[in-house]
Design a protein around this motif. Sequence first.
Motif, PDB file in Angstrom:
ATOM      1  N   THR A  86     -31.868 -24.641 -31.983  1.00 41.76           N
ATOM      2  CA  THR A  86     -32.860 -24.403 -33.381  1.00 41.76           C
ATOM      3  C   THR A  86     -33.105 -25.526 -34.226  1.00 41.76           C
ATOM      4  O   THR A  86     -33.965 -25.493 -34.622  1.00 41.76           O
ATOM      5  CB  THR A  86     -32.172 -22.976 -33.952  1.00 41.76           C
ATOM      6  N   ALA A  87     -31.908 -26.207 -34.650  1.00 43.17           N
ATOM      7  CA  ALA A  87     -31.997 -26.972 -35.585  1.00 43.17           C
ATOM      8  C   ALA A  87     -32.874 -28.420 -35.271  1.00 43.17           C
ATOM      9  O   ALA A  87     -33.458 -28.936 -35.989  1.00 43.17           O
ATOM     10  CB  ALA A  87     -30.518 -27.423 -36.317  1.00 43.17           C
ATOM     11  N   SER A  88     -32.796 -28.663 -33.892  1.00 44.19           N
ATOM     12  CA  SER A  88     -33.558 -29.714 -33.535  1.00 44.19           C
ATOM     13  C   SER A  88     -34.873 -29.627 -32.714  1.00 44.19           C
ATOM     14  O   SER A  88     -35.851 -30.097 -32.732  1.00 44.19           O
ATOM     15  CB  SER A  88     -32.782 -30.764 -32.884  1.00 44.19           C
ATOM     16  N   ASP A  89     -34.716 -28.718 -31.687  1.00 45.77           N
ATOM     17  CA  ASP A  89     -35.631 -28.333 -30.917  1.00 45.77           C
ATOM     18  C   ASP A  89     -36.682 -27.375 -31.177  1.00 45.77           C
ATOM     19  O   ASP A  89     -37.936 -27.443 -30.947  1.00 45.77           O
ATOM     20  CB  ASP A  89     -35.071 -27.575 -29.643  1.00 45.77           C
ATOM     21  N   THR A  90     -36.372 -26.297 -32.367  1.00 49.15           N
ATOM     22  CA  THR A  90     -37.322 -25.397 -32.452  1.00 49.15           C
ATOM     23  C   THR A  90     -37.706 -25.610 -34.101  1.00 49.15           C
ATOM     24  O   THR A  90     -38.830 -25.682 -34.380  1.00 49.15           O
ATOM     25  CB  THR A  90     -36.683 -23.975 -32.774  1.00 49.15           C
ATOM     26  N   HIS A  91     -36.993 -25.671 -34.906  1.00 53.50           N
ATOM     27  CA  HIS A  91     -37.347 -25.503 -36.433  1.00 53.50           C
ATOM     28  C   HIS A  91     -37.949 -26.680 -36.975  1.00 53.50           C
ATOM     29  O   HIS A  91     -39.068 -26.305 -37.659  1.00 53.50           O
ATOM     30  CB  HIS A  91     -35.784 -25.600 -37.149  1.00 53.50           C
ATOM     31  N   PHE A 120     -40.131 -20.260 -31.281  1.00 50.65           N
ATOM     32  CA  PHE A 120     -38.974 -19.555 -31.305  1.00 50.65           C
ATOM     33  C   PHE A 120     -38.587 -18.728 -29.957  1.00 50.65           C
ATOM     34  O   PHE A 120     -37.610 -18.579 -29.636  1.00 50.65           O
ATOM     35  CB  PHE A 120     -39.302 -18.673 -32.495  1.00 50.65           C
ATOM     36  N   ARG A 121     -39.656 -18.460 -29.323  1.00 45.82           N
ATOM     37  CA  ARG A 121     -39.497 -17.643 -28.111  1.00 45.82           C
ATOM     38  C   ARG A 121     -38.747 -18.646 -26.786  1.00 45.82           C
ATOM     39  O   ARG A 121     -37.869 -18.141 -26.181  1.00 45.82           O
ATOM     40  CB  ARG A 121     -40.642 -17.151 -27.377  1.00 45.82           C
ATOM     41  N   GLU A 122     -39.140 -19.782 -27.111  1.00 46.47           N
ATOM     42  CA  GLU A 122     -38.506 -20.859 -26.084  1.00 46.47           C
ATOM     43  C   GLU A 122     -37.100 -20.886 -26.506  1.00 46.47           C
ATOM     44  O   GLU A 122     -36.268 -21.233 -25.689  1.00 46.47           O
ATOM     45  CB  GLU A 122     -39.319 -22.413 -26.360  1.00 46.47           C
ATOM     46  N   GLY A 123     -36.671 -21.060 -27.723  1.00 42.08           N
ATOM     47  CA  GLY A 123     -35.417 -21.092 -28.275  1.00 42.08           C
ATOM     48  C   GLY A 123     -34.483 -19.966 -27.567  1.00 42.08           C
ATOM     49  O   GLY A 123     -33.442 -20.017 -27.556  1.00 42.08           O
ATOM     50  N   LEU A 124     -35.204 -18.607 -28.216  1.00 42.88           N
ATOM     51  CA  LEU A 124     -34.337 -17.556 -27.638  1.00 42.88           C
ATOM     52  C   LEU A 124     -34.029 -17.552 -25.852  1.00 42.88           C
ATOM     53  O   LEU A 124     -33.090 -17.257 -25.680  1.00 42.88           O
ATOM     54  CB  LEU A 124     -35.447 -16.324 -27.676  1.00 42.88           C
ATOM     55  N   ALA A 125     -34.939 -18.032 -25.235  1.00 44.92           N
ATOM     56  CA  ALA A 125     -34.752 -18.319 -23.730  1.00 44.92           C
ATOM     57  C   ALA A 125     -33.377 -19.196 -23.561  1.00 44.92           C
ATOM     58  O   ALA A 125     -32.711 -18.765 -22.632  1.00 44.92           O
ATOM     59  CB  ALA A 125     -36.000 -18.725 -22.958  1.00 44.92           C
ATOM     60  N   ALA A 126     -33.480 -20.062 -24.429  1.00 44.19           N
ATOM     61  CA  ALA A 126     -32.379 -21.000 -23.966  1.00 44.19           C
ATOM     62  C   ALA A 126     -31.099 -20.571 -24.634  1.00 44.19           C
ATOM     63  O   ALA A 126     -29.998 -20.697 -23.971  1.00 44.19           O
ATOM     64  CB  ALA A 126     -32.656 -22.452 -24.919  1.00 44.19           C
TER      65      ALA A 126
END
Length: 213
Positions: free
Chosen positions: A101-106, A136-142
């Motif tokens: 989240t801190a690097s890939d999404t936020h 955010f959905r991509e992060g959820l999947a991960a």
Amino acid sequence: MLILHSYWLSLATYRVRIALNLKAVAFEERPHDLTKGEQHLPDFRKLNPAGAVPALEGGTRQPLTQSLAILEWLEESYPTPPLLPLDAEGRARVRSLFLLTASDTHPLVVPRVQARLTKQFGSNEATGRAWSAYWFREGLAAFEAQLAPGATRCHGEALSIADLALASHLIGVSRFGVDLTEFPRTAAVGASLFALPEFASAHPRLQLGAPSA
């Protein structure tokens, strides 16, 4: 006294606020309204030349910035309770989850990126929300792929920086209307985390500057 420079809706600040609560570290919070451009004022740029929150002042010679760097400093300065596992493999895993989240999404959904999408590509509010929801959905999947069935924490049974990251991610998920139905493991861990008083009291909607309704 530590001073946490913040913006009520900042997910990165939320992560730091939780850690301060968990470690029972006294701090004063000073809000800066990013929607009014207060992060660009000369005094704030002296504090953090990047013009972003959080910034933590008072514990080091220079203010600390970037949530992960602040959390690492807190971990070394206030080691109880620990938010990093004792083993190297465990530490690497929770850092990896944190960075989802801190690097890939936020970084893709923060106000300055939304503003740039509008200015350079003509994005409007609807397309901006769709953009944020996608990431955010991509992060959820991960997260979902890496959480164990029945888990209440991201790694083992102890809290870690990965849990701070997931909680902040789920606030973004809620804000942009992403459905959690496909992510039951992530939703279950999130529910367990938000039930903890240190997480609940740090929630953005309860902070200085947050809308009253």
